[in-house]
Structure formats: C-alpha cells, structure tokens
Design an enzyme around this catalytic site. Structure first.
Site, PDB file in Angstrom:
ATOM      1  N   ASP A  19      66.606  63.603  84.424  1.00 30.33           N
ATOM      2  CA  ASP A  19      67.592  64.299  85.245  1.00 30.33           C
ATOM      3  C   ASP A  19      68.892  63.513  85.216  1.00 30.33           C
ATOM      4  OD1 ASP A  19      65.647  66.111  85.944  1.00 30.33           O
ATOM      5  OD2 ASP A  19      65.619  65.623  88.066  1.00 30.33           O
ATOM      6  N   ASN A  20      70.013  64.222  85.098  1.00 30.59           N
ATOM      7  CA  ASN A  20      71.334  63.589  85.061  1.00 30.59           C
ATOM      8  C   ASN A  20      72.225  64.203  86.123  1.00 30.59           C
ATOM      9  OD1 ASN A  20      70.627  62.080  82.713  1.00 30.59           O
ATOM     10  ND2 ASN A  20      71.087  63.853  81.457  1.00 30.59           N
ATOM     11  N   ARG A  48      83.963  67.890  79.975  1.00 29.20           N
ATOM     12  CA  ARG A  48      82.952  67.065  79.302  1.00 29.20           C
ATOM     13  C   ARG A  48      82.287  67.934  78.238  1.00 29.20           C
ATOM     14  NH1 ARG A  48      81.937  62.434  82.642  1.00 29.20           N
ATOM     15  NH2 ARG A  48      82.783  62.732  84.742  1.00 29.20           N
ATOM     16  N   HIS A  81      78.953  68.795  73.671  1.00 21.47           N
ATOM     17  CA  HIS A  81      77.997  67.795  73.198  1.00 21.47           C
ATOM     18  C   HIS A  81      76.665  68.415  72.787  1.00 21.47           C
ATOM     19  CE1 HIS A  81      80.235  65.184  76.348  1.00 21.47           C
ATOM     20  NE2 HIS A  81      80.861  65.113  75.191  1.00 21.47           N
ATOM     21  N   LYS A  94      68.259  72.061  78.168  1.00 26.98           N
ATOM     22  CA  LYS A  94      68.786  71.628  79.464  1.00 26.98           C
ATOM     23  C   LYS A  94      68.689  72.762  80.477  1.00 26.98           C
ATOM     24  CE  LYS A  94      72.163  68.593  77.289  1.00 26.98           C
ATOM     25  NZ  LYS A  94      73.581  68.385  76.984  1.00 26.98           N
ATOM     26  N   TYR A 120      71.647  68.200  85.835  1.00 29.79           N
ATOM     27  CA  TYR A 120      70.894  68.865  84.781  1.00 29.79           C
ATOM     28  C   TYR A 120      69.658  68.095  84.374  1.00 29.79           C
ATOM     29  CZ  TYR A 120      73.912  65.941  81.733  1.00 29.79           C
ATOM     30  OH  TYR A 120      74.604  64.902  81.145  1.00 29.79           O
ATOM     31  N   ASP A 165      85.745  62.423  73.451  1.00 28.20           N
ATOM     32  CA  ASP A 165      85.761  63.881  73.356  1.00 28.20           C
ATOM     33  C   ASP A 165      87.042  64.415  72.723  1.00 28.20           C
ATOM     34  OD1 ASP A 165      83.239  64.006  74.412  1.00 28.20           O
ATOM     35  OD2 ASP A 165      83.839  64.776  76.364  1.00 28.20           O
TER      36      ASP A 165
END
Length: 181
Positions: A48-49, A59, A62, A72, A132, A170
C-alpha cells in the site's frame, strides 16, 4: 459495490455503497472475494502506498516493466485528483488509448488499473491524499514512464502546463514513440 468497466479493457471504476447517518460515513473500499469475483481474476495486493500532494503536482505517467509490472487499486481519501491511465498492452483493443477520471474525497470512487498500463495523477487541491494498493513490489530497475505531455496521447490535464509541478525525473520521461511501445 458497483463495478463499471472503462473504455480500457480490464480497467474498472468502483463505486462503493455508502452508509451515512448522524455519526458520519462508512463504506467498504475493498473486499477481496467480491473484487476478484467482479474482475474474474485473482489479484493479490502486497503493498500500500500513500502520496500527499499540493495543488498542481503531477505524478506520472509511470509503470513497471516485465515481471515487476503492477496492477493498482487507487483512491483519493482527501482532496481531488485527475487520474489518467494509458493502455500499453500491445494485444489490447484499447492499446495506446487513455482514460481519465476525477477521484475525490466526496465521491469515494476507486479505480482498478490492471498490469500493462501507465498511470499518473494530478492533484487538483492542496493536501490531496492519494492511496493505492499494488499487486507487486516496487522495483527501481523496472520503473519506466512516458512524458505527461506526449503529443500522440494528447492528454488534457485541465491545468495549464505553466502551473504544473513535476519532479525532475518526470520532466525528462520519453515519449511513447521513443519507448517504441
């Protein structure tokens, strides 16, 4: 919960059943048995993030390559974000197409992103909390990405480019053509 497949095959919007009363709000954001039954496949989340961003932080886009690819399950629990997914699966009918959705603390929607897709999000409010689950551990050597303003994708990020805040990493991601995807 209600599961709605997006225009990207295997990518689902999940609308939880909300229970409000004078004490507040309750909802289930994830139930493994129901989730796998609706998707028709097994998904074992292992990490989990949490990301907290100020307004204008973008962001992405990716993804993880090869055996480290990640599915995810994403959600905004505070604030609002524009979430963008790009299908990179060459055998998919939605290959090189993108889908975007606003996720917020007010609607409590979740988005399931299967393996083989690039993902990014833009915080639309200060202190947006984006959480997520991933079904594979992060592997630095397998990380990759696509520049947010790729001409062929033509993503409308809803905020002008001069107001976006991106990491140095990025800002120098390749285009899809450069990746030969």
């Amino acid at each position: 919960m209600k599961y709605i497949e997006t225009k990207l095959k295997g990518c689902f919007i999940i609308e939880p059943s909300l229970f409000n009363d004078d004490r507040g709000l309750f909802y289930e954001s994830y139930k493994k048995v129901e989730f796998e039954d609706q998707l028709g496949e097994r998904v074992d989340f292992v990490q989990d993030n949490v990301s907290i961003s100020k307004k204008g932080v973008l962001r992405g886009l990716h993804f993880q390559n090869g055996i480290h690819a990640q599915a995810k399950l994403v959600q905004v629990i505070k604030g609002e974000a524009l979430d963008v997914v790009v299908d990179l699966r060459k055998n998919s009918p939605s290959y090189k197409k993108h889908f975007k959705i606003r996720l917020s603390e007010n609607d409590h929607k979740l988005l399931f992103i299967p393996k083989g897709m690039a993902h990014g999000f833009l915080a639309l409010e200060d202190n947006t909390v984006f959480v997520y689950k991933c079904d594979n551990y992060y592997d630095k050597a397998s990380e990759a990405g696509i520049i947010y303003n790729d001409i062929d994708l033509n993503i409308d990020w809803v905020i002008s480019a001069d107001k976006l805040i991106l990491s140095k990493k990025d800002l120098v991601l390749p285009t899809m053509k450069d990746l030969n995807i």
